[in-house]
Design an enzyme around this catalytic site. Structure first.
Site, PDB file in Angstrom:
ATOM      1  N   HIS A  90       0.856  -1.192   0.000  1.00  0.00           N
ATOM      2  CA  HIS A  90       0.000   0.000   0.000  1.00  0.00           C
ATOM      3  C   HIS A  90       0.887   1.235   0.000  1.00  0.00           C
ATOM      4  O   HIS A  90       1.943   1.261   0.648  1.00  0.00           O
ATOM      5  CB  HIS A  90      -0.892   0.003   1.248  1.00  0.00           C
ATOM      6  CG  HIS A  90      -1.413   1.356   1.620  1.00  0.00           C
ATOM      7  ND1 HIS A  90      -0.860   2.115   2.632  1.00  0.00           N
ATOM      8  CD2 HIS A  90      -2.426   2.100   1.097  1.00  0.00           C
ATOM      9  CE1 HIS A  90      -1.522   3.258   2.734  1.00  0.00           C
ATOM     10  NE2 HIS A  90      -2.460   3.281   1.814  1.00  0.00           N
TER      11      HIS A  90
ATOM     12  N   VAL B 268      -0.038   9.249  -1.135  1.00  0.00           N
ATOM     13  CA  VAL B 268       0.427  10.612  -0.881  1.00  0.00           C
ATOM     14  C   VAL B 268      -0.807  11.506  -0.969  1.00  0.00           C
ATOM     15  O   VAL B 268      -1.676  11.287  -1.809  1.00  0.00           O
ATOM     16  CB  VAL B 268       1.503  11.059  -1.893  1.00  0.00           C
ATOM     17  CG1 VAL B 268       2.794  10.292  -1.673  1.00  0.00           C
ATOM     18  CG2 VAL B 268       1.041  10.879  -3.335  1.00  0.00           C
TER      19      VAL B 268
ATOM     20  N   HIS C 239      12.471  -1.348   3.806  1.00  0.00           N
ATOM     21  CA  HIS C 239      12.711  -0.297   4.793  1.00  0.00           C
ATOM     22  C   HIS C 239      13.902   0.575   4.411  1.00  0.00           C
ATOM     23  O   HIS C 239      13.915   1.778   4.713  1.00  0.00           O
ATOM     24  CB  HIS C 239      12.897  -0.911   6.180  1.00  0.00           C
ATOM     25  CG  HIS C 239      11.603  -1.192   6.870  1.00  0.00           C
ATOM     26  ND1 HIS C 239      10.984  -0.271   7.682  1.00  0.00           N
ATOM     27  CD2 HIS C 239      10.790  -2.275   6.838  1.00  0.00           C
ATOM     28  CE1 HIS C 239       9.851  -0.776   8.138  1.00  0.00           C
ATOM     29  NE2 HIS C 239       9.711  -1.996   7.646  1.00  0.00           N
TER      30      HIS C 239
END
Length: 303
Positions: free
Chosen positions: A105, A108, A144
């Site tokens: 997912h 903005v 990440h």
């Protein structure tokens, strides 16, 4: 200076970029629907179903406006209550067919209340998060790392701050478990000035493809069977629970009388619930729960 026209153009360009790239790697075209909102505004929803990689996914652009913000937004910003508003953004969810490819997912968004007035109220939000069904540490580290790279040029403190917020936000309190392995989550973001906040959020969107596509391309050919598909459907049920119970974007869309088909495009095509289910000890399914859905620091000791 608040410039919503620039934001709109950038968000539309981001939607186009992502749709075209995903069509290349999936081999299937998105269905594109333009829609109008009776109360003001509209958008473009791009949906892909039964593709080579993606079982169901969508990339939605919306730009809505009205005389006053719905409660889901004005509750956190009482100074914006009763003022005309604009809200725009790009939101996507991809549910791959292969259980070894994680659901992802990203969104903005920008809110402005009182645009054109002397002291408009504005803020941005966004982020991306990963929801694997079978855990691979190298995938979590890669995702990440790209999230950190998206934020590093703007403030070295942003990644740890927004990583922690993501872990806290994408958490099913009634299940006492995270939805996935997190990423970054940003909301009510109006630090420094409009351009700084805008460029920070836009960088998140620009880093989506390098964050997810390499993982998808590496895992898409892995074998799976009925067991893996059943577990995928079971975990997708958790995804549905989060979106319908906790997700702020879903709540805002419904309260602002947005297009239901576009708001609910994030739902998986198949999901299941099983009473009092527990993973078999020592299994890959159990390892997802014990080793991955923990809110851990994936970049500890990583360059």
């Amino acid at each position: 200076m608040v410039n919503t026209a620039t934001v709109r153009s950038a968000f539309l360009a981001l939607q186009t970029l992502i749709v075209e790239r995903i069509e290349q790697i999936d081999g299937t075209s998105f269905r594109r629907d333009s829609w109008q909102r009776d109360a003001g505004g509209g958008g473009v929803t791009c949906v892909l179903e039964n593709g080579g990689l993606i079982e169901r996914g969508g990339v939605n652009f919306s730009h809505v406006y009205g005389d006053h913000l719905p409660p889901s937004a004005s509750q956190a910003h009482p100074e914006a209550a009763g003022r005309a508003f604009e809200a725009m953004g790009v939101s996507l969810v991809f549910h791959p067919r292969n259980p070894h490819v994680p659901t992802v997912h990203m969104n903005v968004r920008c809110f402005v209340a009182g645009a054109g007035e002397e002291n408009p109220v504005w803020w941005f939000g966004g982020g991306m998060d990963l929801t694997p069904y079978y855990g691979y540490e190298e995938d979590a580290v890669h995702f990440h790392r790209i999230c950190r790279n998206a934020l590093q040029p703007f403030d070295a403190g942003y990644y740890p701050r927004f990583k922690r917020w993501c872990d806290e936000y994408f958490f099913l309190a009634h299940r006492n478990e995270p939805r996935g392995i997190g990423g970054i989550f940003i909301d009510d973001f109006s630090e420094r000035d409009f351009d700084h906040a805008f460029q920070t959020i836009l960088s998140v969107g620009d880093h989506f493809l390098p964050a997810w596509v390499p993982i998808a391309e590496q895992r898409r050919a892995m074998g799976y069977g009925e067991r893996e598909r059943e577990f995928q459907a079971f975990r997708r049920g958790r995804y549905v629970e989060f979106n319908l119970v906790y997700d702020r974007g879903t709540l805002f869309g419904l309260q602002s009388r947005g297009r239901s088909e576009s708001i609910l495009m994030s739902m998986p095509p198949l999901a299941r619930w099983k009473y009092d289910w527990h993973a078999e000890p020592g299994s890959a399914e159990a390892r997802l729960l014990s080793d991955f859905l923990t809110g851990r620091d994936w970049l500890a000791g990583v360059d």
